[in-house]
Design a protein around this motif. Structure first.
Motif, mmCIF file in Angstrom:
data_model
loop_
_atom_site.group_PDB
_atom_site.id
_atom_site.type_symbol
_atom_site.label_atom_id
_atom_site.label_comp_id
_atom_site.label_asym_id
_atom_site.label_seq_id
_atom_site.Cartn_x
_atom_site.Cartn_y
_atom_site.Cartn_z
ATOM 1 N N PRO A 100 61.832 35.275 22.537
ATOM 2 C CA PRO A 100 62.405 33.817 23.285
ATOM 3 C C PRO A 100 63.450 33.166 22.549
ATOM 4 O O PRO A 100 64.140 32.488 23.048
ATOM 5 N N ASP A 101 63.634 33.176 21.109
ATOM 6 C CA ASP A 101 64.434 32.246 20.553
ATOM 7 C C ASP A 101 65.579 32.983 20.000
ATOM 8 O O ASP A 101 66.402 32.611 19.234
ATOM 9 N N SER A 102 65.740 34.505 20.552
ATOM 10 C CA SER A 102 66.989 35.168 20.107
ATOM 11 C C SER A 102 68.017 35.072 21.261
ATOM 12 O O SER A 102 67.912 34.788 22.538
ATOM 13 N N ARG A 103 69.465 35.438 20.961
ATOM 14 C CA ARG A 103 70.574 35.534 22.003
ATOM 15 C C ARG A 103 70.517 36.860 22.553
ATOM 16 O O ARG A 103 71.525 36.814 23.249
ATOM 17 N N VAL A 104 69.684 37.679 22.036
ATOM 18 C CA VAL A 104 69.978 39.072 22.470
ATOM 19 C C VAL A 104 69.827 39.113 24.175
ATOM 20 O O VAL A 104 70.616 39.885 24.632
ATOM 21 N N ALA A 105 68.735 38.366 24.616
ATOM 22 C CA ALA A 105 68.721 38.691 26.074
ATOM 23 C C ALA A 105 70.022 38.261 26.923
ATOM 24 O O ALA A 105 70.323 38.873 27.835
ATOM 25 N N SER A 106 70.498 36.949 26.435
ATOM 26 C CA SER A 106 71.864 36.622 27.046
ATOM 27 C C SER A 106 73.227 37.554 26.795
ATOM 28 O O SER A 106 73.856 37.744 27.733
ATOM 29 N N ILE A 107 73.112 38.035 25.830
ATOM 30 C CA ILE A 107 74.390 39.033 25.236
ATOM 31 C C ILE A 107 74.058 40.510 26.064
ATOM 32 O O ILE A 107 74.863 40.725 26.808
ATOM 33 N N VAL A 108 72.931 40.781 26.347
ATOM 34 C CA VAL A 108 72.468 42.125 27.270
ATOM 35 C C VAL A 108 72.768 41.839 28.701
ATOM 36 O O VAL A 108 73.460 42.493 29.486
ATOM 37 N N GLU A 109 72.446 40.585 29.209
ATOM 38 C CA GLU A 109 72.623 40.330 30.480
ATOM 39 C C GLU A 109 73.784 40.094 30.859
ATOM 40 O O GLU A 109 74.551 40.782 31.796
#
Length: 712
Positions: free
Chosen positions: A548-557
């Motif tokens: 939840p506290d990572s930027r990875v999800a937004s980058i992948v999206e």
């Protein structure tokens, strides 16, 4: 002497005006050595052309027509003639060129030819109207005139010969002492080319205990001697190694001791040989002589002087190189230590160790064999000459350092080629320890056969490996938190349900780690991009739930949106990490740059950098298991555009090759430019980086890149 110069110039002026010809005096290579006399309009016009100028054609003529012995009328262009006359005086050959003239019958054809070849020039008909016509009578008159000029030139040159000898000595001494990086063959070429007192010259140096090799040869007939080997006591040269005295021999064509030369289809008539001691204590031989003349005269004194100049040049070069290497090595150690006081980055330190060791040892390759702290797999990071045996050698290193149950020594060792490794170069192996833990093995190939040089290299690498081990441990301690471990677990799970996606994610993450060096991202942003590559196959919502506290999800999206069929965002609206992820994953999947270029009507800056990165890839990183080798991936060559320093694209290319360990000659061959041009580029690069040598340049590039990434 000055009076003769004035007389020669005056006669050239008067004669050239009388015969409406221009006179050009050149050396044997076609380079002018006196001001051009006369005002033949056709000659003047062709001299000033940008392509196929008269001087260029003259140089080509001398290369093709090597046996010009007497004055002759030569058709230098179809229908255009000049007189060529060799002038030999004081042992030096020059050429007098007198022209230009045409034949009346071919005047209209010459005009068409000139108009086709030089369309930007107007008025060729008027030029040809003023050009002398070649007839039999004119030919006799011009040849007689040129013969008189030859006699005058010879008299003038003879008077100057003694003065010229002193000038030659002075020039050679200045070259020897001021240009410490002047290669031996270049210096020998300068010595041989200054005067034609001898038909051949050469230098022999020690190779093994009782074996010597001819390392440099000047003189066309003697080229077969290059790399020829002989023993102490063998023939004329071997005899001097025993006596240590200056020797010369005359009338030796039928002497049995000439057999050594005869083996290489070389038959000297007179030979001299002068020994001298090199900086490392070994003996070297400077030799030369005649092929057509059986005896010597005054030229032996000239040869003795040249031997002294050569000896001093080699000594100066050796001392200069020794001091430079010591300075570079100390600078390298200082720069590596500086990395320890900033935030250490694991991969960057590995690349620095590989690059600096390759640059300073000047060997064929450098590599690091190490165990990945996260996956436990063995990795190979290498730069330099790669061949099919690199993997075999790496496996041998793994077996000896990681699989051997015996305690590994911390000492640097020299590993010679074996039947198992089949590697042609000796390798200096440096284990990197932190306390009792082996972190990796730095392996540096060497071309050096001199024990003194090997000892110096091993001492330097021993110190470098001690510092490198400590720095790597610091980097490992700071790399990889809880999120990174969770990312790696999810990534490993991908391999169970989608092996192809698992392989692509691995390739993408390796590529991302290197490509981001061009973008100036901070280390944290780089890690986010790498993690995004590893988890790209997951749904962004699932990633957000798990981390939840990572930027990875937004980058992948955002990256998925960019390369989707119905994209809702523009490239400049998302982060550099998302743009990079979209580009890298697309390239890994299709291996086609054209698809990336088609993303937008005009390639963005990040796309252009990625395309350049793919084209320039040099560093090789491999994952190596102890059982078999995995697939390879290209890693970007260490090239960084430092805009504020105004480094040009060509200087960036040169800097990249400097960091790869290439010398000036190798860089010139790679970029198809001369060694002199390379030297100028390197000098300007050092000035812009505010460094004094290659070691500082390597470290400065890494340091600037680090500072840029952490200023964001």
């Amino acid at each position: 002497m000055n009076q003769n110069i004035e007389v020669l110039k005056e006669i050239l002026d008067i004669s050239s005006e009388r015969f409406m010809l221009s006179v050009i005096t050149t050396d044997v290579y076609g380079e002018p050595v006196l001001p051009i006399k006369g005002d033949n309009r056709l000659c003047t016009t062709l001299l000033h052309q940008q392509h196929d100028s008269l001087l260029a054609v003259m140089k080509k003529t001398l290369k093709e027509a090597k046996n010009i012995k007497n004055p002759l009328v030569y058709e230098i262009w179809p229908g255009i003639h000049t007189i060529i006359a060799p002038v030999t005086s004081g042992g030096t050959t020059y050429f007098l060129w007198a022209g230009l003239m045409i034949e009346e019958e071919t005047k209209h054809l010459v005009k068409k030819q000139l108009e086709n070849n030089y369309p930007d020039v107007n008025g060729w008909e008027r030029v040809l109207d003023e050009t002398p016509i070649l007839t039999i009578e004119k030919k006799r008159e011009w040849i007689s005139w040129i013969n008189k000029l030859i006699k005058l030139s010879s008299a003038y040159s003879d008077e100057r010969s003694e003065y010229v000898s002193y000038q030659i000595y002075n020039d050679l001494l200045m070259d020897a002492f001021q240009n410490s990086d002047l290669e031996l063959n270049a210096l020998m070429g300068k010595i041989f080319g200054k005067r034609n007192d001898f038909d051949f010259m050469g230098l022999a140096e020690k190779r093994e205990e009782e074996t010597y090799s001819i390392t440099s040869v000047s003189g066309e007939a003697a080229q077969g001697l290059l790399n020829a080997e002989f023993s102490v006591g063998e023939g004329f040269l071997g005899r001097v190694l025993i006596t240590g005295d200056n020797e010369y021999w005359e009338n030796i064509k039928n002497d049995p001791r000439s057999y050594f030369f005869n083996k290489f289809q070389f038959h000297p008539a007179a030979l001299y040989c002068f020994p001298f001691t090199k900086h490392d204590g070994s003996l070297a031989l400077f030799f030369g002589g005649h092929i057509t003349r059986n005896t010597f005269s005054k030229e032996l004194e000239y040869a003795k002087t040249l031997a002294i100049i050569l000896e001093n040049s080699l000594l100066t070069g050796a001392l200069t190189n020794e001091n430079t290497q010591q300075h570079q090595r100390l600078s390298s150690l200082v720069e590596v230590c500086k990395m320890m006081v900033t935030r250490p980055e694991y991969k960057r330190i590995i690349y620095i160790l590989v690059d600096i060791s390759l640059s300073l040892v000047e060997g064929p390759f450098s590599c690091m064999v190490l165990k990945d702290s996260t996956s436990g797999k063995m990795k190979l990071v290498s730069r330099g000459d790669h061949n099919e045996n690199m993997g075999v050698y790496a496996q041998d290193v793994i077996n000896r350092y990681y699989n051997d149950s015996q305690r590994i020594s911390t000492d640097v060792v020299l590993k010679n080629s074996s039947d198992e490794t089949r590697w042609e170069h000796p390798v200096i192996e440096c284990p990197l320890f932190y306390k009792d833990e082996l972190l990796g093995v730095l392996c540096v190939g060497t071309n050096s056969m001199a024990q003194s040089r090997l000892n110096e290299d091993m001492k330097f690498l021993q110190t470098l490996s001690i510092i490198g081990g400590t720095t790597l441990q610091l980097a490992q301690n700071q790399d990889g938190g809880k999120d990174d471990k969770q990312v790696y677990s999810l990534y490993k799970a991908t391999g169970q349900f989608d092996p192809a996606a698992f392989v692509n994610a691995k390739k993408a993450s390796q590529m991302a780690g290197e490509f981001t060096g061009k973008l100036g991202l901070s280390s944290w942003n780089v890690q986010d991009l790498i993690n995004s590559c590893l988890l790209f196959n997951y749904n962004p919502a699932f990633i957000r739930e798990m981390i939840p506290d990572s930027r990875v999800a937004s980058i992948v999206e955002d990256a998925k949106d960019l390369i989707g069929e119905k994209s809702t965002v523009q490239w400049d609206e998302v982060s550099l990490e998302s743009q990079s992820l979209a580009i890298i994953l697309t390239y890994v999947k299709y291996n086609n740059l054209e698809i990336i270029k088609s993303f937008t009507s005009k390639p963005s800056e990040i796309m252009s950098k990625f395309i350049a990165f793919i084209h320039d890839g040099q560093l090789i990183e491999e994952e190596v298991s102890t059982e078999a080798f995995q697939s390879k991936g290209n890693i970007e060559s260490i090239e960084q555009t430092i805009k504020e320093l105004k480094i040009s694209p060509r200087e960036q290319e040169v800097l990249d090759l400097v960091i790869q360990g290439l010398n000036n000659r190798e860089i010139g061959e790679k970029l198809y430019i001369s060694g002199h041009t390379v030297k100028n580029h390197v000098t300007r690069i050092f000035q812009k980086l505010d460094v004094s040598d290659r070691a500082h340049a390597i470290s400065k590039v890494y340091q600037l890149r680090y500072e840029q990434s952490h200023s964001n």
